[in-house]
Scaffold this motif. Structure first.
Motif, mmCIF file in Angstrom:
data_model
loop_
_atom_site.group_PDB
_atom_site.id
_atom_site.type_symbol
_atom_site.label_atom_id
_atom_site.label_comp_id
_atom_site.label_asym_id
_atom_site.label_seq_id
_atom_site.Cartn_x
_atom_site.Cartn_y
_atom_site.Cartn_z
ATOM 1 N N ILE A 286 9.210 4.262 -0.702
ATOM 2 C CA ILE A 286 8.701 3.291 -0.729
ATOM 3 C C ILE A 286 8.162 1.950 -0.527
ATOM 4 C CG2 ILE A 286 10.317 4.167 1.272
ATOM 5 C CD1 ILE A 286 7.479 4.284 3.488
ATOM 6 N N ILE A 287 7.302 2.284 -1.196
ATOM 7 C CA ILE A 287 6.069 1.494 -1.551
ATOM 8 C C ILE A 287 7.056 0.203 -2.283
ATOM 9 C CG2 ILE A 287 4.039 0.428 -2.768
ATOM 10 C CD1 ILE A 287 3.474 3.655 -1.822
ATOM 11 N N ARG A 288 6.583 -1.059 -2.862
ATOM 12 C CA ARG A 288 7.693 -2.043 -2.960
ATOM 13 C C ARG A 288 6.375 -2.563 -3.226
ATOM 14 N NH1 ARG A 288 10.199 0.923 -3.250
ATOM 15 N NH2 ARG A 288 12.698 1.165 -2.670
ATOM 16 N N ARG A 289 6.193 -3.947 -4.684
ATOM 17 C CA ARG A 289 5.053 -4.962 -5.128
ATOM 18 C C ARG A 289 4.512 -5.687 -3.674
ATOM 19 N NH1 ARG A 289 8.953 -4.860 -9.453
ATOM 20 N NH2 ARG A 289 8.455 -4.552 -11.755
ATOM 21 N N GLU A 290 5.285 -5.950 -2.848
ATOM 22 C CA GLU A 290 4.660 -7.541 -1.844
ATOM 23 C C GLU A 290 3.519 -6.294 -0.941
ATOM 24 O OE1 GLU A 290 8.890 -5.496 -0.609
ATOM 25 O OE2 GLU A 290 8.306 -6.388 -2.534
ATOM 26 N N ASN A 291 3.715 -5.086 -1.076
ATOM 27 C CA ASN A 291 3.425 -4.276 -0.123
ATOM 28 C C ASN A 291 2.052 -2.688 -0.984
ATOM 29 O OD1 ASN A 291 4.454 -2.031 -0.290
ATOM 30 N ND2 ASN A 291 6.012 -2.264 1.727
ATOM 31 N N VAL A 292 2.081 -3.069 -1.794
ATOM 32 C CA VAL A 292 1.343 -1.847 -2.604
ATOM 33 C C VAL A 292 -0.185 -1.946 -3.183
ATOM 34 C CG1 VAL A 292 1.226 -3.488 -4.958
ATOM 35 C CG2 VAL A 292 1.040 -0.873 -4.925
ATOM 36 N N ASN A 293 -0.658 -3.358 -3.038
ATOM 37 C CA ASN A 293 -1.894 -3.675 -2.219
ATOM 38 C C ASN A 293 -3.042 -2.988 -1.115
ATOM 39 O OD1 ASN A 293 -2.624 -4.439 -4.554
ATOM 40 N ND2 ASN A 293 -2.407 -6.407 -3.827
ATOM 41 N N ILE A 294 -1.632 -3.083 0.073
ATOM 42 C CA ILE A 294 -1.875 -2.557 1.099
ATOM 43 C C ILE A 294 -2.267 -0.655 1.063
ATOM 44 C CG2 ILE A 294 -0.932 -2.261 3.410
ATOM 45 C CD1 ILE A 294 0.075 -5.196 3.398
ATOM 46 N N PHE A 295 -0.789 -0.388 0.807
ATOM 47 C CA PHE A 295 -1.388 1.197 0.418
ATOM 48 C C PHE A 295 -2.193 1.532 -0.360
ATOM 49 C CE2 PHE A 295 -0.305 4.432 -2.363
ATOM 50 C CZ PHE A 295 0.116 5.698 -1.226
ATOM 51 N N GLU A 296 -2.663 0.747 -1.433
ATOM 52 C CA GLU A 296 -3.672 1.116 -2.062
ATOM 53 C C GLU A 296 -5.160 0.593 -1.065
ATOM 54 O OE1 GLU A 296 -5.933 0.934 -6.599
ATOM 55 O OE2 GLU A 296 -3.915 -0.204 -6.157
#
Length: 385
Positions: A286-296
């Motif tokens: 469900i991770i996308r470019r707009e929230n990948v930095n939040i996940f990482e």
């Protein structure tokens, strides 16, 4: 031990088939009829959930495997059913699991329901957030998470619910995250420690700070213990363990060295090798470019917390439980971070190194120390493997 390895082998085969059909859905989009895509998607999900089945069956068919199995069966469940006040020992949702299991069948159904709940939330987190299901299943097994769940069952459910709730951190949905942590809390009170983790992505830690702070935390262990004991006494959480038989000033060197070296590898990958767009993550999660930095950021900071608890293990009673509460994130973070390495040869070398580290950890924890008393394995029928 053989039964665990057979279980893992079947789980990995099913996970591989899930990934295979998932890749067919994503890679050949538009080249096959729509009904074929739908069938591939169904196949992928079928094998995904089937990969959890070997773990479920071994947990469901066990007999007196795991230290807490006997404690629950011989003392705590009978006392709860006799009306002895165990509200402070068994949280409300697990009381419901016990009463349901005992009403329908008996003790074994309680343990069956426990792992049904636990594996559901872990596999949902894999479905939502794992860039490589096979690697996640490997870490679940050889990171000793599965064997640990056969012992600390309620706390493992709380960890599993937290893993699932990471999706709400990524989506910045505090309301749903809060609800999930309350559910985890109602299985085990220690889950309250997860609540502040919603703000992890807002904390930026440089490489030097990550390494230096881990060293400083180890040096300041005694003052930190005073603070932790004060908070524990004030809240009533975990206070029973301090100055008890579990408070033995034993640093868990296996965890400390493993998690620190793993942190160094992650830092190296992030700084020098993380030069590939995580397309597998976008396709499979469900991770996308707009929230990948939040996940990482969330997962990296979670690994830093794992290192902190590992180096503080000598001042934390029963510290392995606390270490696992933070290290569960490795099951979804490690598959993500390694697939960002662009060079295929280097990526394979890094993966092989990490695999070897987990195998050594598993040998140390399960084969040599037998933490949680999950060996030897006993079936309900009393046959030993």
């Amino acid at each position: 031990m053989t039964i665990y390895l057979i279980m893992f082998l079947f789980a990995e085969i099913f996970a591989f088939l899930s990934v295979y059909y998932n890749n067919r859905v994503n890679v050949v989009t538009g080249e096959l009829p729509l009904n074929i895509h739908k069938w591939n998607r169904v196949q992928s999900k079928f094998w995904l959930w089937l990969s959890a089945m070997p773990f479920f069956l071994i947990a469901a068919l066990r007999y007196r495997v795991g230290t807490d199995y006997s404690v629950y069966m011989d003392m705590q469940i009978p006392q709860l059913l006799r009306g002895i006040d165990y509200k402070l020992k068994y949280e409300y949702l697990y009381q419901a699991v016990i009463k349901l299991g005992m009403a329908i069948s008996g003790y074994q159904l309680v343990f069956i329901l426990t792992h049904l709940i636990l594996l559901f939330f872990i596999w949902k987190s894999f479905e939502n957030l794992s860039a490589d299901l096979c690697f996640s299943v490997f870490i679940f097994m050889f990171g000793a998470f599965y064997n640990t769940s056969l012992n600390i069952m309620r706390q493992s459910i709380a960890m599993a619910v937290f893993m699932y709730s990471i999706k709400f951190i990524v989506r910045r949905d505090f309301r749903r995250f809060f609800i999930m942590i309350i559910i985890a809390f109602l299985f085990h009170k220690s889950a309250i420690i997860f609540l502040p983790l919603y703000w992890l992505p807002e904390i930026k830690i440089s490489d030097k700070v990550a390494i230096g702070s881990a060293v400083i935390v180890g040096i300041l262990a005694e003052p930190i213990r005073v603070l932790i004991v004060g908070i524990s006494n004030f809240t009533g959480l975990y206070s029973m363990y301090f100055n008890s038989q579990f408070d033995i000033n034993n640093r868990q060197w296996d965890f400390a060295l493993f998690n620190f070296v793993l942190l160094l590898m992650i830092l190296y990958i992030r700084k020098f090798l993380s030069n590939q767009e995580p397309t597998n993550t976008y396709r499979h999660t469900i991770i996308r470019r707009e929230n990948v930095n939040i996940f990482e950021s969330t997962m990296f900071n979670l690994q830093v917390l794992t290192v902190y608890t590992s180096v503080l293990s000598n001042i934390i009673p029963n510290s392995t439980r606390i270490i696992f509460m933070f290290s569960v994130g490795q099951m979804i973070y490690i598959p993500f971070i390694v697939q960002r390495i662009k060079n295929n040869t280097l990526r394979r070398f890094i993966i092989a190194t990490i695999v070897a580290m987990y195998l050594v950890l598993f040998v140390r924890l399960i084969l040599m120390r037998n933490i949680g008393d999950t060996r030897p394995y006993h079936f309900i029928s009393m046959f030993n493997f």
